[in-house]
Design an enzyme around this catalytic site. Structure first.
Site, PDB file in Angstrom:
ATOM      1  N   GLY A  14       0.814  -1.219   0.000  1.00 25.72           N
ATOM      2  CA  GLY A  14       0.000   0.000   0.000  1.00 25.72           C
ATOM      3  C   GLY A  14       0.844   1.264   0.000  1.00 25.72           C
ATOM      4  O   GLY A  14       2.077   1.228  -0.058  1.00 25.72           O
ATOM      5  N   GLN A  15       0.144   2.389   0.069  1.00 22.99           N
ATOM      6  CA  GLN A  15       0.810   3.684  -0.071  1.00 22.99           C
ATOM      7  C   GLN A  15       1.828   3.921   1.048  1.00 22.99           C
ATOM      8  O   GLN A  15       2.959   4.320   0.790  1.00 22.99           O
ATOM      9  CB  GLN A  15      -0.246   4.802  -0.070  1.00 22.99           C
ATOM     10  CG  GLN A  15       0.296   6.142  -0.514  1.00 22.99           C
ATOM     11  CD  GLN A  15      -0.590   7.305  -0.077  1.00 22.99           C
ATOM     12  OE1 GLN A  15      -1.527   7.135   0.700  1.00 22.99           O
ATOM     13  NE2 GLN A  15      -0.296   8.485  -0.577  1.00 22.99           N
ATOM     14  N   ASP A  37       1.978  -8.891   2.325  1.00 26.02           N
ATOM     15  CA  ASP A  37       0.745  -8.356   1.770  1.00 26.02           C
ATOM     16  C   ASP A  37      -0.070  -9.521   1.234  1.00 26.02           C
ATOM     17  O   ASP A  37       0.457 -10.608   1.022  1.00 26.02           O
ATOM     18  CB  ASP A  37       1.039  -7.346   0.643  1.00 26.02           C
ATOM     19  CG  ASP A  37      -0.097  -6.347   0.481  1.00 26.02           C
ATOM     20  OD1 ASP A  37       0.060  -5.188   0.908  1.00 26.02           O
ATOM     21  OD2 ASP A  37      -1.167  -6.725  -0.062  1.00 26.02           O
ATOM     22  N   ILE A  38      -1.345  -9.255   1.018  1.00 20.78           N
ATOM     23  CA  ILE A  38      -2.221 -10.302   0.470  1.00 20.78           C
ATOM     24  C   ILE A  38      -1.872 -10.565  -1.000  1.00 20.78           C
ATOM     25  O   ILE A  38      -2.143 -11.618  -1.547  1.00 20.78           O
ATOM     26  CB  ILE A  38      -3.708  -9.892   0.644  1.00 20.78           C
ATOM     27  CG1 ILE A  38      -4.645 -11.062   0.464  1.00 20.78           C
ATOM     28  CG2 ILE A  38      -4.068  -8.709  -0.257  1.00 20.78           C
ATOM     29  CD1 ILE A  38      -6.041 -10.810   0.989  1.00 20.78           C
ATOM     30  N   ASP A  55      -2.754 -12.898   4.283  1.00 22.68           N
ATOM     31  CA  ASP A  55      -4.045 -12.259   4.525  1.00 22.68           C
ATOM     32  C   ASP A  55      -4.148 -12.138   6.040  1.00 22.68           C
ATOM     33  O   ASP A  55      -4.193 -13.146   6.752  1.00 22.68           O
ATOM     34  CB  ASP A  55      -5.164 -13.161   3.971  1.00 22.68           C
ATOM     35  CG  ASP A  55      -6.543 -12.608   4.273  1.00 22.68           C
ATOM     36  OD1 ASP A  55      -6.640 -11.591   4.995  1.00 22.68           O
ATOM     37  OD2 ASP A  55      -7.528 -13.204   3.788  1.00 22.68           O
ATOM     38  N   TYR A 145     -15.503   3.702   7.198  1.00 22.84           N
ATOM     39  CA  TYR A 145     -14.068   3.718   7.531  1.00 22.84           C
ATOM     40  C   TYR A 145     -13.846   4.419   8.883  1.00 22.84           C
ATOM     41  O   TYR A 145     -13.129   3.912   9.749  1.00 22.84           O
ATOM     42  CB  TYR A 145     -13.348   4.455   6.407  1.00 22.84           C
ATOM     43  CG  TYR A 145     -11.869   4.670   6.587  1.00 22.84           C
ATOM     44  CD1 TYR A 145     -10.988   3.598   6.634  1.00 22.84           C
ATOM     45  CD2 TYR A 145     -11.349   5.956   6.654  1.00 22.84           C
ATOM     46  CE1 TYR A 145      -9.628   3.812   6.755  1.00 22.84           C
ATOM     47  CE2 TYR A 145      -9.983   6.173   6.776  1.00 22.84           C
ATOM     48  CZ  TYR A 145      -9.136   5.097   6.830  1.00 22.84           C
ATOM     49  OH  TYR A 145      -7.784   5.306   6.948  1.00 22.84           O
ATOM     50  N   LYS A 149     -12.285   2.927  12.306  1.00 19.97           N
ATOM     51  CA  LYS A 149     -11.062   3.477  12.910  1.00 19.97           C
ATOM     52  C   LYS A 149     -11.329   3.929  14.350  1.00 19.97           C
ATOM     53  O   LYS A 149     -10.488   3.740  15.233  1.00 19.97           O
ATOM     54  CB  LYS A 149     -10.518   4.645  12.077  1.00 19.97           C
ATOM     55  CG  LYS A 149      -9.844   4.194  10.783  1.00 19.97           C
ATOM     56  CD  LYS A 149      -8.556   3.421  11.062  1.00 19.97           C
ATOM     57  CE  LYS A 149      -7.881   2.898   9.828  1.00 19.97           C
ATOM     58  NZ  LYS A 149      -6.756   1.990  10.114  1.00 19.97           N
TER      59      LYS A 149
HETATM   60  C1  AKB Z   1      -8.707   8.343   3.099  1.00 20.12           C
HETATM   61  O1  AKB Z   1      -8.864   9.317   2.338  1.00 20.12           O
HETATM   62  O2  AKB Z   1      -9.539   7.457   3.272  1.00 20.12           O
HETATM   63  C2  AKB Z   1      -7.423   8.275   3.890  1.00 20.12           C
HETATM   64  C3  AKB Z   1      -7.553   8.853   5.267  1.00 20.12           C
HETATM   65  C4  AKB Z   1      -7.739  10.288   5.448  1.00 20.12           C
HETATM   66  O3  AKB Z   1      -7.477   8.123   6.221  1.00 20.12           O
HETATM   67  N1  AKB Z   1      -6.375   8.931   3.184  1.00 20.12           N
END
Ligand code: AKB
Length: 325
Positions: A14-15, A37-38, A55, A145, A149
């Protein structure tokens, strides 16, 4: 990290992973940093040191790899980001939560010593104060998301307080780097704009021109991660996640900066479903708590980042041979 320690980066393709693996290997030696990574990762990540397909939802395989490489520290980066998570609610929740539990439980069972788990500015929601958002404030996220989090933050704090798990976390803002492309995030436009400026001379932005969001250049994000992992445990009181700030800008402001390098560059705006996500997030972040507890300080502002991005990206994109990443 002392020499006897060994780290694994989960989500290394990932990034953040692409940059973090490289930096950790530089600091601790290639053999002491396992990337996983997966799926496969960049050439550098996969071929320059140990790599495992994993995974993170497969708890048995995770435990095997930890045992095999005598891992002491886990950097758990595998997650679905904000835009993808809206489209894949249940898989986002499963990956973002169960992946974290698998790692927290290994630490609870004393199979690993230290964890880094990234949180995000996405834990904040529409009711959060938007300007200079404080470390502790209203956090009522309105995205899948963000909910995952925020729940993750609470679990990190719980495992620290209840079981003494040494877990550390940062609420990353949108991250911008040249070594890899982000995927599935709402802040991704701020990387794409550089690529399109170089390759096409124009960019269509999926956020409106005035949408100001907290952002950070990747070298600052990597420095923050490593500094936090090095900080003495007793100095860290917020095991759920630290606010850190780099810069804040809108698409219009970054476009003006890009224009300094490419005067003919043009930007157009076509806000889509990601606009609503962006509108629910803070404009800027108060990171005084991280500064106070572990000495955090960002180096890059918008101008300095833009100069550095073009310095690296122009030769890479104009000469694909250089794209060894
Ligand atoms: C996203 O845009 O989902 C992420 C973040 C802000 O966690 N870059």
């Amino acid at each position: 990290m002392t020499r006897k320690e060994k780290a694994i980066v989960i989500g290394a393709s990932g990034q953040i992973g692409t940059d973090l693996v490289e930096k950790l290997r530089e600091l601790y030696g290639v053999d002491n940093v396992v990337a996983s990574d997966i799926k496969g990762a960049s050439n550098t990540v996969m071929n320059d040191g140990p790599f495992e397909i994993l995974d993170v939802l497969d708890g048995n395989k995770l435990a095997e790899i930890i045992e095999k490489h005598k891992i002491t520290q886990v950097y758990l980066l595998a997650a679905l980001l904000s835009a993808t998570a809206e489209a894949k609610i249940k898989s986002a929740w499963r990956l973002n939560m169960d992946g974290l539990f698998n790692v927290l439980d290994l630490a609870k069972e004393k199979k690993i010593e230290k964890i880094f788990w990234p949180s995000s500015i996405a834990i904040f929601g529409p009711s959060t104060p938007k300007v200079k958002t404080p470390q502790n404030t209203i956090a009522e996220p309105s995205t899948v998301y963000g909910i995952s989090k925020l729940a993750g933050e609470r679990w990190c704090e719980y495992y620290y307080k209840k079981f003494g798990v040494d877990v550390r976390s940062i609420r990353y803002p949108g991250l911008i780097g040249y070594k890899s492309m982000p995927g599935g995030g709402t802040t991704d436009y701020a990387v794409q704009i550089f690529h399109d400026a170089i390759l096409k001379g124009n960019f269509e932005c999926f956020l409106g021109k005035q949408t100001t969001l907290p952002m950070m250049y990747m070298p600052d994000a990597i420095k923050a991660t490593i500094d936090l992992m090095h900080a003495p445990s007793e100095k860290l009181s917020a095991r759920y996640g630290y606010n850190i700030a780099g810069m804040s800008f809108s698409p219009k402001e970054i476009a003006a900066e890009v224009k300094k390098h490419f005067p003919d560059f043009e930007i157009s705006y076509k806000p889509d479903h990601r606009q609503q996500i962006a509108d629910s997030w803070p404009h800027s972040i108060d990171d005084s708590f991280a500064r106070m507890e572990w000495g955090w300080n960002a180096e890059y502002d918008l101008e300095k980042m833009t100069n550095d991005m073009f310095k690296h990206l122009i030769p890479m994109l104009k000469n694909p041979e250089l794209q060894k990443h």
